[in-house]
Scaffold this motif. Structure first.
Motif, PDB file in Angstrom:
ATOM      1  N   UNK A 152      48.944  45.417  54.424  1.00  0.00           N
ATOM      2  CA  UNK A 152      49.818  45.019  53.336  1.00  0.00           C
ATOM      3  C   UNK A 152      49.302  44.571  52.154  1.00  0.00           C
ATOM      4  N   UNK A 153      47.999  44.663  52.005  1.00  0.00           N
ATOM      5  CA  UNK A 153      47.176  43.914  51.013  1.00  0.00           C
ATOM      6  C   UNK A 153      46.964  45.007  49.968  1.00  0.00           C
ATOM      7  N   UNK A 154      47.046  44.556  48.607  1.00  0.00           N
ATOM      8  CA  UNK A 154      46.912  45.334  47.392  1.00  0.00           C
ATOM      9  C   UNK A 154      45.904  44.548  46.744  1.00  0.00           C
ATOM     10  N   UNK A 155      44.504  45.530  46.354  1.00  0.00           N
ATOM     11  CA  UNK A 155      43.297  45.410  45.698  1.00  0.00           C
ATOM     12  C   UNK A 155      43.161  46.028  44.582  1.00  0.00           C
ATOM     13  N   UNK A 156      42.841  45.166  43.303  1.00  0.00           N
ATOM     14  CA  UNK A 156      42.919  45.909  42.083  1.00  0.00           C
ATOM     15  C   UNK A 156      41.376  45.782  41.600  1.00  0.00           C
ATOM     16  N   UNK A 157      40.933  46.764  41.202  1.00  0.00           N
ATOM     17  CA  UNK A 157      39.429  47.014  40.377  1.00  0.00           C
ATOM     18  C   UNK A 157      39.639  47.312  38.913  1.00  0.00           C
ATOM     19  N   UNK A 158      38.794  46.776  38.235  1.00  0.00           N
ATOM     20  CA  UNK A 158      38.863  46.747  36.836  1.00  0.00           C
ATOM     21  C   UNK A 158      37.536  47.585  36.522  1.00  0.00           C
ATOM     22  N   UNK A 159      37.635  48.661  35.699  1.00  0.00           N
ATOM     23  CA  UNK A 159      36.312  49.607  35.113  1.00  0.00           C
ATOM     24  C   UNK A 159      35.346  48.650  34.232  1.00  0.00           C
ATOM     25  N   UNK A 160      34.101  48.799  34.286  1.00  0.00           N
ATOM     26  CA  UNK A 160      32.995  48.303  33.519  1.00  0.00           C
ATOM     27  C   UNK A 160      33.189  48.904  32.007  1.00  0.00           C
ATOM     28  N   UNK A 161      33.637  48.075  31.111  1.00  0.00           N
ATOM     29  CA  UNK A 161      34.007  48.413  29.601  1.00  0.00           C
ATOM     30  C   UNK A 161      32.786  48.007  28.879  1.00  0.00           C
ATOM     31  N   UNK A 162      31.462  47.483  29.252  1.00  0.00           N
ATOM     32  CA  UNK A 162      30.637  47.186  28.438  1.00  0.00           C
ATOM     33  C   UNK A 162      29.536  47.972  28.338  1.00  0.00           C
ATOM     34  N   UNK A 163      28.856  47.974  27.146  1.00  0.00           N
ATOM     35  CA  UNK A 163      27.926  49.086  26.814  1.00  0.00           C
ATOM     36  C   UNK A 163      26.697  49.118  27.650  1.00  0.00           C
ATOM     37  N   UNK A 164      26.556  48.051  28.559  1.00  0.00           N
ATOM     38  CA  UNK A 164      25.530  47.939  29.376  1.00  0.00           C
ATOM     39  C   UNK A 164      26.107  48.668  30.691  1.00  0.00           C
ATOM     40  N   UNK A 165      25.194  49.253  31.522  1.00  0.00           N
ATOM     41  CA  UNK A 165      25.632  49.798  32.908  1.00  0.00           C
ATOM     42  C   UNK A 165      26.142  51.180  33.031  1.00  0.00           C
ATOM     43  N   UNK A 166      26.931  51.164  34.103  1.00  0.00           N
ATOM     44  CA  UNK A 166      27.533  52.666  34.532  1.00  0.00           C
ATOM     45  C   UNK A 166      29.057  52.689  33.873  1.00  0.00           C
ATOM     46  N   UNK A 167      29.660  53.589  33.052  1.00  0.00           N
ATOM     47  CA  UNK A 167      30.830  53.579  32.856  1.00  0.00           C
ATOM     48  C   UNK A 167      31.741  53.674  33.579  1.00  0.00           C
ATOM     49  N   UNK A 168      31.411  54.443  34.858  1.00  0.00           N
ATOM     50  CA  UNK A 168      32.098  54.681  36.116  1.00  0.00           C
ATOM     51  C   UNK A 168      31.903  53.769  37.119  1.00  0.00           C
ATOM     52  N   UNK A 169      31.721  52.438  36.633  1.00  0.00           N
ATOM     53  CA  UNK A 169      31.414  51.430  37.638  1.00  0.00           C
ATOM     54  C   UNK A 169      32.667  50.649  37.677  1.00  0.00           C
ATOM     55  N   UNK A 170      33.209  50.230  38.623  1.00  0.00           N
ATOM     56  CA  UNK A 170      34.258  49.214  38.857  1.00  0.00           C
ATOM     57  C   UNK A 170      33.968  47.955  39.609  1.00  0.00           C
ATOM     58  N   UNK A 171      34.727  47.067  39.154  1.00  0.00           N
ATOM     59  CA  UNK A 171      34.489  45.363  39.875  1.00  0.00           C
ATOM     60  C   UNK A 171      35.593  44.922  40.326  1.00  0.00           C
ATOM     61  N   UNK A 172      35.625  44.144  41.313  1.00  0.00           N
ATOM     62  CA  UNK A 172      36.801  43.553  41.914  1.00  0.00           C
ATOM     63  C   UNK A 172      37.562  42.906  40.788  1.00  0.00           C
ATOM     64  N   UNK A 173      38.967  43.123  40.773  1.00  0.00           N
ATOM     65  CA  UNK A 173      39.656  42.318  39.930  1.00  0.00           C
ATOM     66  C   UNK A 173      40.337  41.179  40.492  1.00  0.00           C
ATOM     67  N   UNK A 174      41.130  41.579  41.642  1.00  0.00           N
ATOM     68  CA  UNK A 174      42.239  40.566  42.187  1.00  0.00           C
ATOM     69  C   UNK A 174      42.631  41.239  43.438  1.00  0.00           C
ATOM     70  N   UNK A 175      43.232  40.158  44.211  1.00  0.00           N
ATOM     71  CA  UNK A 175      43.848  40.697  45.473  1.00  0.00           C
ATOM     72  C   UNK A 175      44.904  39.975  45.813  1.00  0.00           C
ATOM     73  N   UNK A 176      45.937  40.755  46.463  1.00  0.00           N
ATOM     74  CA  UNK A 176      47.345  39.923  46.874  1.00  0.00           C
ATOM     75  C   UNK A 176      47.966  40.565  47.929  1.00  0.00           C
ATOM     76  N   UNK A 177      48.694  39.789  48.754  1.00  0.00           N
ATOM     77  CA  UNK A 177      49.399  40.382  49.983  1.00  0.00           C
ATOM     78  C   UNK A 177      50.761  40.606  49.373  1.00  0.00           C
ATOM     79  N   UNK A 178      50.966  42.045  49.188  1.00  0.00           N
ATOM     80  CA  UNK A 178      52.365  42.554  48.885  1.00  0.00           C
ATOM     81  C   UNK A 178      53.223  42.505  49.932  1.00  0.00           C
ATOM     82  N   UNK A 179      52.924  43.008  51.330  1.00  0.00           N
ATOM     83  CA  UNK A 179      54.036  43.096  52.321  1.00  0.00           C
ATOM     84  C   UNK A 179      53.629  42.265  53.367  1.00  0.00           C
ATOM     85  N   UNK A 180      54.504  41.852  54.262  1.00  0.00           N
ATOM     86  CA  UNK A 180      54.138  41.160  55.469  1.00  0.00           C
ATOM     87  C   UNK A 180      54.873  42.003  56.771  1.00  0.00           C
TER      88      UNK A 180
END
Length: 461
Positions: free
Chosen positions: A72-100
């Motif tokens: 029942x959890x939802x995890x969001x990831x955010x893409x690396x938007x900086x000039x450094x590193x891999x443009x296809x790289x995502x990092x953890x953004x947030x997590x919340x419990x959607x359903x019980x």
């Protein structure tokens, strides 16, 4: 057949980018909960069911990626938007419990917390808006960043019986917290399990589909839904098919499609009637009676339907194939791609272990020129629609040789053939516990996200 790496066109050459999640060993068992592991032999490893990813979805601009799991959890990831590193790289953004997990006391039935689907709404301010659903309830979530406020000091604003009343003063800091709140709950409209939700192109309405009905909701109204498809017969003994999936047209707000367990895909237009039981078009491959077998109807059941990004084509996914239909031509698909022909001799075994009922998804590339479908042993097949070339790849930690590792095509052997390299897999060694059923393709970049049990793989070109 998939070719070797040096003979592949550029559109079918993919690199490893990232993987999230704990490593899963081929011999791992699955436990219903973490308590089941207590007291068992340390040599036996267990994977908790709640950690299995059940849906993957990119936002409309592809800058964010959402996953839902069976816990029942939802995890969001955010893409690396900086000039450094891999443009296809995502990092953890947030997590919340959607359903019980819930219990329906009227029907004496437990309602799982598993997230069946996630849909993003187009972003119009600093907040992210998502729809999530389990078997019975759809929720609208608002996720936004806000500054952390702390208590700075107390100030006395009056005296009463010689005691000052202290009012705390909150000041904003430079720290940011991510707040996820359920803004609306759309419940009590489905008797059967919800299998699909789809946001309309008008961004004001969405549909939710269960086994026998499709409902139309206004995003602002939670206590009323309009039934637009009703397949429930007066006598349930006359039931011959159920709805398996549904989706709105990406451009025309009055058109939607839905697939059925009998292998048909129907297109309906809400301008024709309030109740769209009479479809406008029907897409179905006719099977010769002489060629029918016990497995024919099971294999032809449509597990996923999707419009192409431009709305001109429809993709249908069944157990063994991906079919591409021209919206204007109902007679036959314009293209058909086989996903795992090596399973055809094993249909009896697949029926015995229930794998034949697995609901695999199919996905379009952002430009609509390629399609992808998953298989077992974490294999996935990518097809170039223009050249008809294809490649079979594997999402595996064992094959990763570095952060920019180029995926080598996999060759599946059968009969007396023996593997000669680690990129050869015999059909008898296929692992049916490891499968890629859920995936998403970035809407504008050559990036794919694949859910392999509890692991999230990201690949790029």
């Amino acid at each position: 057949m998939a070719g070797r790496l040096d003979s592949l066109p550029e559109s079918l050459v993919w690199n490893f980018s990232q993987v999230f999640g704990d490593r899963v060993e081929p011999e791992e068992e699955i436990a219903d909960d973490s308590n089941q592991c207590v007291g068992l032999c340390d040599k036996v490893r267990f994977l908790v069911v709640a950690d299995i990813i059940s849906t993957v979805k990119f936002s409309h601009d592809g800058e964010y990626l959402a996953t839902g799991d069976r816990g029942g959890r939802v995890v969001l990831f955010e893409r690396n938007q900086s000039d450094m590193g891999n443009s296809a790289e995502y990092r953890f953004y947030t997590e919340f419990q959607s359903h019980e997990a819930e219990f329906d006391y009227l029907k004496s039935m437990e309602i799982e917390e598993k997230i069946n689907q996630i849909q993003w709404l187009k972003r119009c301010n600093n907040a992210h808006i998502l729809l999530t659903t389990n078997d019975k309830t759809v929720k609208l979530w608002k996720v936004k960043e806000r500054p952390v406020r702390i208590e700075a000091e107390h100030s006395g604003v009056g005296k009463r019986r010689s005691h000052s009343i202290h009012v705390p003063r909150l000041v904003a800091t430079n720290d940011i917290e991510i707040d996820a709140r359920a803004r609306r709950v759309f419940a009590n409209a489905h008797t059967y399990h919800i299998n699909s939700i789809s946001v309309n192109s008008d961004e004001e309405t969405f549909l939710s589909a269960d086994d026998l009905r499709i409902n139309l909701w206004n995003i602002s109204i939670t206590d009323k839904a309009f039934n637009i498809v009703d397949m429930k017969p007066e006598n349930m003994d006359d039931l011959t098919e159920v709805i398996t999936c549904a989706e709105f047209h990406p451009l025309d707000c009055n058109v939607f499609i839905y697939g059925s367990s009998r292998g048909t895909t129907k297109l309906a237009d809400m301008r024709a009637a309030a109740l769209c039981d009479s479809h406008a078009k029907q897409y179905e491959v006719q099977v010769d009676e002489a060629n029918k077998s016990f497995f024919t109807e099971i294999l032809s059941s449509v597990s996923d339907v999707k419009f192409s990004p431009d709305g001109r084509y429809i993709m249908t996914r069944d157990y063994l194939t991906l079919k591409i239909w021209d919206v204007a031509m109902e007679k036959k698909p314009v293209q058909e791609f086989s996903l795992h022909d090596f399973l055809k001799p094993k249909l009896c075994d697949l029926y015995e272990n229930d794998c034949i009922f697995d609901k695999f998804e199919g996905i379009w590339s952002g430009d609509g020129k390629s399609v992808m479908g998953g298989s077992y042993s974490n294999l996935f097949h990518i097809f170039d629609r223009e050249s008809s070339d294809d490649v079979l790849l594997q999402a595996s930690r064992d094959a990763i040789e570095g952060p920019t590792h180029v995926l080598t095509p996999i060759n599946v052997l059968s009969g007396t053939e023996q593997p000669r390299s680690r990129y050869d897999i015999h059909s008898d060694q296929i692992n049916f516990n490891q499968k890629i059923m859920h995936a998403a393709w970035h809407p504008s970049r050559p990036i794919m996200a694949l859910a392999a049990v509890n692991n999230l793989y990201l690949f790029r070109q």
